[in-house]
Scaffold this motif. Structure first.
Motif, PDB file in Angstrom:
ATOM      1  N   ALA A   1       0.837  -1.201   0.000  1.00  0.00           N
ATOM      2  CA  ALA A   1       0.000   0.000   0.000  1.00  0.00           C
ATOM      3  C   ALA A   1       0.869   1.247   0.000  1.00  0.00           C
ATOM      4  O   ALA A   1       2.066   1.197   0.291  1.00  0.00           O
ATOM      5  N   ILE A   2       0.223   2.373  -0.321  1.00  0.00           N
ATOM      6  CA  ILE A   2       0.845   3.688  -0.203  1.00  0.00           C
ATOM      7  C   ILE A   2      -0.072   4.527   0.680  1.00  0.00           C
ATOM      8  O   ILE A   2      -1.273   4.645   0.406  1.00  0.00           O
ATOM      9  N   SER A   3       0.490   5.081   1.736  1.00  0.00           N
ATOM     10  CA  SER A   3      -0.299   5.939   2.630  1.00  0.00           C
ATOM     11  C   SER A   3       0.267   7.356   2.572  1.00  0.00           C
ATOM     12  O   SER A   3       1.371   7.578   2.083  1.00  0.00           O
ATOM     13  N   PHE A   4      -0.496   8.307   3.107  1.00  0.00           N
ATOM     14  CA  PHE A   4      -0.036   9.695   3.128  1.00  0.00           C
ATOM     15  C   PHE A   4      -0.423  10.350   4.443  1.00  0.00           C
ATOM     16  O   PHE A   4      -1.568  10.225   4.888  1.00  0.00           O
ATOM     17  N   VAL A   5       0.548  11.020   5.057  1.00  0.00           N
ATOM     18  CA  VAL A   5       0.294  11.790   6.271  1.00  0.00           C
ATOM     19  C   VAL A   5       0.680  13.229   5.973  1.00  0.00           C
ATOM     20  O   VAL A   5       1.839  13.516   5.628  1.00  0.00           O
ATOM     21  N   GLU A   6      -0.291  14.118   6.112  1.00  0.00           N
ATOM     22  CA  GLU A   6      -0.045  15.531   5.877  1.00  0.00           C
ATOM     23  C   GLU A   6       0.652  16.139   7.090  1.00  0.00           C
ATOM     24  O   GLU A   6       0.288  15.851   8.224  1.00  0.00           O
ATOM     25  N   ARG A   7       1.689  16.941   6.849  1.00  0.00           N
ATOM     26  CA  ARG A   7       2.421  17.600   7.932  1.00  0.00           C
ATOM     27  C   ARG A   7       2.061  19.076   7.982  1.00  0.00           C
ATOM     28  O   ARG A   7       1.468  19.528   8.936  1.00  0.00           O
ATOM     29  N   ASP A   8       2.470  19.806   6.988  1.00  0.00           N
ATOM     30  CA  ASP A   8       2.238  21.236   6.900  1.00  0.00           C
ATOM     31  C   ASP A   8       1.576  21.467   5.545  1.00  0.00           C
ATOM     32  O   ASP A   8       2.252  21.672   4.545  1.00  0.00           O
ATOM     33  N   ALA A   9       0.248  21.381   5.507  1.00  0.00           N
ATOM     34  CA  ALA A   9      -0.519  21.365   4.256  1.00  0.00           C
ATOM     35  C   ALA A   9       0.028  22.365   3.240  1.00  0.00           C
ATOM     36  O   ALA A   9       0.334  23.495   3.594  1.00  0.00           O
ATOM     37  N   PRO A  10       0.215  21.896   2.012  1.00  0.00           N
ATOM     38  CA  PRO A  10      -0.120  20.579   1.478  1.00  0.00           C
ATOM     39  C   PRO A  10       1.026  19.570   1.563  1.00  0.00           C
ATOM     40  O   PRO A  10       0.941  18.488   1.011  1.00  0.00           O
ATOM     41  N   ALA A  11       2.109  19.912   2.252  1.00  0.00           N
ATOM     42  CA  ALA A  11       3.262  19.022   2.366  1.00  0.00           C
ATOM     43  C   ALA A  11       2.950  17.836   3.275  1.00  0.00           C
ATOM     44  O   ALA A  11       2.051  17.900   4.117  1.00  0.00           O
ATOM     45  N   GLY A  12       3.706  16.769   3.076  1.00  0.00           N
ATOM     46  CA  GLY A  12       3.519  15.594   3.908  1.00  0.00           C
ATOM     47  C   GLY A  12       4.455  14.482   3.499  1.00  0.00           C
ATOM     48  O   GLY A  12       5.410  14.697   2.754  1.00  0.00           O
ATOM     49  N   THR A  13       4.146  13.278   3.980  1.00  0.00           N
ATOM     50  CA  THR A  13       4.982  12.111   3.714  1.00  0.00           C
ATOM     51  C   THR A  13       4.134  10.978   3.157  1.00  0.00           C
ATOM     52  O   THR A  13       3.165  10.559   3.782  1.00  0.00           O
ATOM     53  N   ALA A  14       4.522  10.516   1.974  1.00  0.00           N
ATOM     54  CA  ALA A  14       3.923   9.313   1.384  1.00  0.00           C
ATOM     55  C   ALA A  14       4.792   8.143   1.824  1.00  0.00           C
ATOM     56  O   ALA A  14       6.023   8.206   1.728  1.00  0.00           O
ATOM     57  N   THR A  15       4.160   7.092   2.307  1.00  0.00           N
ATOM     58  CA  THR A  15       4.899   5.912   2.749  1.00  0.00           C
ATOM     59  C   THR A  15       4.495   4.719   1.895  1.00  0.00           C
ATOM     60  O   THR A  15       3.321   4.374   1.822  1.00  0.00           O
ATOM     61  N   LEU A  16       5.480   4.122   1.241  1.00  0.00           N
ATOM     62  CA  LEU A  16       5.274   2.895   0.484  1.00  0.00           C
ATOM     63  C   LEU A  16       5.551   1.750   1.444  1.00  0.00           C
ATOM     64  O   LEU A  16       6.663   1.639   1.974  1.00  0.00           O
ATOM     65  N   ILE A  17       4.538   0.924   1.678  1.00  0.00           N
ATOM     66  CA  ILE A  17       4.610  -0.145   2.667  1.00  0.00           C
ATOM     67  C   ILE A  17       4.771  -1.476   1.935  1.00  0.00           C
ATOM     68  O   ILE A  17       3.956  -1.811   1.067  1.00  0.00           O
ATOM     69  N   PHE A  18       5.815  -2.213   2.307  1.00  0.00           N
ATOM     70  CA  PHE A  18       6.121  -3.473   1.649  1.00  0.00           C
ATOM     71  C   PHE A  18       5.901  -4.648   2.598  1.00  0.00           C
ATOM     72  O   PHE A  18       5.961  -4.497   3.821  1.00  0.00           O
ATOM     73  N   ALA A  19       5.660  -5.819   2.019  1.00  0.00           N
ATOM     74  CA  ALA A  19       5.553  -7.040   2.810  1.00  0.00           C
ATOM     75  C   ALA A  19       6.855  -7.232   3.570  1.00  0.00           C
ATOM     76  O   ALA A  19       7.909  -6.741   3.161  1.00  0.00           O
ATOM     77  N   GLU A  20       6.790  -7.930   4.665  1.00  0.00           N
ATOM     78  CA  GLU A  20       7.937  -8.233   5.520  1.00  0.00           C
ATOM     79  C   GLU A  20       8.508  -7.005   6.212  1.00  0.00           C
ATOM     80  O   GLU A  20       9.656  -7.000   6.639  1.00  0.00           O
ATOM     81  N   GLY A  21       7.727  -5.916   6.306  1.00  0.00           N
ATOM     82  CA  GLY A  21       8.091  -4.786   7.146  1.00  0.00           C
ATOM     83  C   GLY A  21       8.903  -3.671   6.536  1.00  0.00           C
ATOM     84  O   GLY A  21       9.179  -2.692   7.213  1.00  0.00           O
ATOM     85  N   GLY A  22       9.291  -3.774   5.292  1.00  0.00           N
ATOM     86  CA  GLY A  22      10.056  -2.695   4.673  1.00  0.00           C
ATOM     87  C   GLY A  22       9.167  -1.509   4.341  1.00  0.00           C
ATOM     88  O   GLY A  22       7.958  -1.645   4.145  1.00  0.00           O
ATOM     89  N   ALA A  23       9.776  -0.321   4.276  1.00  0.00           N
ATOM     90  CA  ALA A  23       9.028   0.880   3.931  1.00  0.00           C
ATOM     91  C   ALA A  23       9.964   1.914   3.320  1.00  0.00           C
ATOM     92  O   ALA A  23      11.154   1.962   3.632  1.00  0.00           O
ATOM     93  N   ILE A  24       9.387   2.735   2.450  1.00  0.00           N
ATOM     94  CA  ILE A  24      10.091   3.890   1.903  1.00  0.00           C
ATOM     95  C   ILE A  24       9.205   5.094   2.161  1.00  0.00           C
ATOM     96  O   ILE A  24       8.029   5.102   1.790  1.00  0.00           O
ATOM     97  N   GLN A  25       9.779   6.106   2.817  1.00  0.00           N
ATOM     98  CA  GLN A  25       9.050   7.338   3.081  1.00  0.00           C
ATOM     99  C   GLN A  25       9.540   8.404   2.115  1.00  0.00           C
ATOM    100  O   GLN A  25      10.752   8.616   1.971  1.00  0.00           O
ATOM    101  N   VAL A  26       8.583   9.068   1.469  1.00  0.00           N
ATOM    102  CA  VAL A  26       8.884  10.099   0.477  1.00  0.00           C
ATOM    103  C   VAL A  26       8.262  11.403   0.964  1.00  0.00           C
ATOM    104  O   VAL A  26       7.035  11.532   0.997  1.00  0.00           O
TER     105      VAL A  26
END
Length: 145
Positions: A88-113
């Motif tokens: 999945a890809i999730s998004f958390v807004e920090r300082d609108a409209p900026a934020g962090t998209a997180t790519l969630i991988f099986a086995e616990g890996g993640a990339i935050q953009v």
């Protein structure tokens, strides 16, 4: 099915793109951060959920624009052939409209953009092939690219 091309400009759009990318397979070497261009790019082998009776994968690329930083957790970056399963890809807004998209991988890996705003595109590139099976979250990734 025609080639799919989606654009995400807000969190709702990103959720739609995430649904289409669920269970996309990629290699660590298919991930590229271009800080000079402020772009984050991934090439995947997307599972086509619209054809579950005849499982198939499609070569698909996606990229984020206006990227300010990328962080990786739980992924061995030195092993360019390591296989990742995007959940999945999730998004958390920090300082609108900026934020962090997180790519969630099986086995616990993640990339935050980290992005100044959501501007993401996903596009099928054309090649389609039969998938070995329909993805299952009970087992580890066993399908070959």
């Amino acid at each position: 099915m025609d080639l799919l091309k989606l654009v995400a400009l807000d969190a709702e759009d990103l959720a739609v793109v995430s649904a289409h990318l669920q269970d996309a397979l990629l290699r660590v070497g298919d991930v590229l951060y271009l800080p000079g261009e402020r772009r984050f790019v991934i090439q995947t082998r997307r599972f086509d959920w619209e054809t579950p009776d005849t499982p198939q994968r499609r070569l698909t690329c996606l990229h984020f624009e206006h990227v300010t930083a990328v962080r990786v957790r739980g992924i061995e970056q030195g092993n360019k052939d390591a296989l990742l399963n995007l959940l999945a890809i999730s998004f958390v807004e920090r300082d609108a409209p900026a934020g962090t998209a997180t790519l969630i991988f099986a086995e616990g890996g993640a990339i935050q953009v980290d992005v100044e705003c959501i501007e993401m595109q996903m596009k099928d590139l054309g090649p389609v092939w039969a998938a070995e099976s329909c993805p299952s979250h009970d087992d580890q990734v066993t399908e070959r690219l």
